[in-house]
Design an enzyme around this catalytic site. Structure first.
Site, PDB file in Angstrom:
ATOM      1  N   CYS A  89     -16.557  -1.660 -10.033  1.00 41.03           N
ATOM      2  CA  CYS A  89     -16.852  -0.553 -10.942  1.00 41.03           C
ATOM      3  C   CYS A  89     -17.426  -1.089 -12.262  1.00 41.03           C
ATOM      4  CB  CYS A  89     -15.585   0.246 -11.220  1.00 41.03           C
ATOM      5  SG  CYS A  89     -15.874   1.677 -12.292  1.00 41.03           S
ATOM      6  N   CYS A 111     -12.343   0.326 -18.132  1.00 37.83           N
ATOM      7  CA  CYS A 111     -10.996   0.879 -18.293  1.00 37.83           C
ATOM      8  C   CYS A 111     -10.000  -0.282 -18.324  1.00 37.83           C
ATOM      9  CB  CYS A 111     -10.670   1.827 -17.151  1.00 37.83           C
ATOM     10  SG  CYS A 111     -11.885   3.151 -16.925  1.00 37.83           S
ATOM     11  N   CYS A 136      -7.554  -1.048 -15.338  1.00 37.91           N
ATOM     12  CA  CYS A 136      -8.006  -0.931 -13.952  1.00 37.91           C
ATOM     13  C   CYS A 136      -8.429  -2.262 -13.336  1.00 37.91           C
ATOM     14  CB  CYS A 136      -9.165   0.057 -13.862  1.00 37.91           C
ATOM     15  SG  CYS A 136      -9.670   0.358 -12.155  1.00 37.91           S
ATOM     16  N   CYS A 169      -6.161  12.236  -0.518  1.00 38.19           N
ATOM     17  CA  CYS A 169      -7.070  12.026  -1.636  1.00 38.19           C
ATOM     18  C   CYS A 169      -7.915  10.780  -1.382  1.00 38.19           C
ATOM     19  CB  CYS A 169      -6.288  11.867  -2.940  1.00 38.19           C
ATOM     20  SG  CYS A 169      -7.352  11.835  -4.407  1.00 38.19           S
ATOM     21  N   CYS A 196      -8.715  16.039  -1.423  1.00 42.56           N
ATOM     22  CA  CYS A 196      -8.844  15.751  -2.851  1.00 42.56           C
ATOM     23  C   CYS A 196      -9.760  14.542  -3.003  1.00 42.56           C
ATOM     24  CB  CYS A 196      -7.472  15.460  -3.455  1.00 42.56           C
ATOM     25  SG  CYS A 196      -7.496  14.932  -5.187  1.00 42.56           S
ATOM     26  N   CYS A 211      -6.956  18.356 -10.823  1.00 41.11           N
ATOM     27  CA  CYS A 211      -5.863  17.375 -10.836  1.00 41.11           C
ATOM     28  C   CYS A 211      -6.135  16.467 -12.027  1.00 41.11           C
ATOM     29  CB  CYS A 211      -5.839  16.588  -9.532  1.00 41.11           C
ATOM     30  SG  CYS A 211      -4.580  15.281  -9.475  1.00 41.11           S
ATOM     31  N   ARG A 262       3.039  15.344 -10.544  1.00 43.26           N
ATOM     32  CA  ARG A 262       3.023  14.276  -9.545  1.00 43.26           C
ATOM     33  C   ARG A 262       3.542  12.963 -10.138  1.00 43.26           C
ATOM     34  NH1 ARG A 262       0.451  16.644  -5.319  1.00 43.26           N
ATOM     35  NH2 ARG A 262      -1.015  18.291  -5.854  1.00 43.26           N
TER      36      ARG A 262
END
Length: 316
Positions: A51, A55, A58, A95, A127, A187, A259
């Site tokens: 990616c 972040c 991450c 998901c 999802c 979400c 969640r």
């Protein structure tokens, strides 16, 4: 339902004596759900690593050396095999996550749309979490049958720049608007343990509760400290801080599925049950949560059985 909570009100709720806070949250939960069933959700990384974002939490960011190797987008058949196994194990929501900054039109997005169609044919909620979306892409996901789209705020607007610089806070809110306007449920939650203040946490909850309607799903994540990421050495967050966040989320957003998400591996069985008492009524299960650890299926089922908690049944 309120959408006009002030930061001061949210902080007052968050800081209630713990027993009072959990009691209030449990009362709200009973009023709106009436039982203690927990939705089991399965999360599969359909495109891992590489990616371009930064972040700080991450391990999938290409710029960090975390041992996560970039992998291509999975084949449709392999994803649907994983969805079938998750359904047999009791998952009602599947998901699919892709380590993209944003969705790009073309063959890969078309493949994801077919994955969504396949999951729906299995009778599961579908999802996706794919990064930023345009309005047209959100519309196409809806047409494919996507039930929910995950796009977390992560933290408060004030703290956000310390965690991510490759996209803006308003970019996230724009994607959420596209999702909502397309008729897909939202979400959206955040992460605690990234060096934020209690006010940052409360401001994130206030921002979530200000959405009209509230997000149907609110994941509360505990930072998973991964070697090689900028946040690898952050101090651990206490269990009761997680409980406070879940209880406050339940009170502010009474009808949301709150969640208990990333970081469950760091919580004892008793801590997880306390989170459920405070209003968490959904968990992600399976040994991996994208690229980090998660309690095993057998451990989860044993915990639920001991506590008398019934999973929501898969759709027929």
């Amino acid at each position: 339902m309120r959408h006009d909570w002030t930061l001061r009100e949210v902080r007052q709720i968050h800081d209630l004596p713990l027993m009072e806070l959990v009691y209030r949250a449990q009362s709200v939960h009973r009023e709106h759900f009436g039982d203690h069933k927990v939705q089991l959700c399965s999360l599969l990384s359909v495109k891992t690593g590489g990616c371009p974002e930064d972040c700080a939490y991450c391990p999938q960011a290409a710029r960090y050396h975390t041992g996560v190797e970039a992998e291509p987008l999975m084949e449709i058949a392999d994803v649907l095999d994983a969805a079938r196994r998750a359904r047999v194990a009791g998952a009602t929501r599947f998901c699919m996550g892709a380590a993209w900054r944003e969705v790009k039109d073309g063959p890969q997005f078309d493949r994801v749309l077919e994955m969504v169609r396949g999951v729906k044919r299995l009778g599961m909620e579908a999802c996706c979490t794919l990064g930023m979306l345009t309005a047209d892409q959100a519309r196409r996901l809806k047409q494919a049958g996507c039930d929910a789209y995950n796009h977390n705020l992560d933290t408060s607007r004030e703290k956000y720049g310390d965690i991510i610089t490759t996209r803006q806070y308003d970019d996230r809110l724009r994607t959420l608007r596209h999702v909502r306007e397309a008729g897909i449920t939202v979400c959206c939650g955040g992460i605690i343990g990234m060096g934020e203040s209690v006010l940052d946490r409360c401001e994130m909850l206030r921002e979530l509760a200000a959405q009209d309607p509230h997000p149907e799903s609110v994941p509360i994540n505990l930072l998973v400290r991964v070697r090689g990421t900028p946040l690898a050495e952050m101090p651990a967050v206490g269990t009761l801080e997680m409980v406070r966040m879940i209880a406050a989320a339940r009170i502010l957003m009474p009808r949301a599925m709150v969640r208990l998400s990333a970081g469950r591996e760091q919580l004892s069985a008793e801590a997880q049950l306390l989170c459920m008492m405070a209003g968490a009524n959904s968990v992600f299960f399976g040994e991996k949560l994208l690229t980090t650890g998660n309690p095993s299926y057998a451990e989860d089922m044993a915990l639920f059985e001991q506590a008398g908690i019934a999973p929501l049944e898969p759709r027929t």
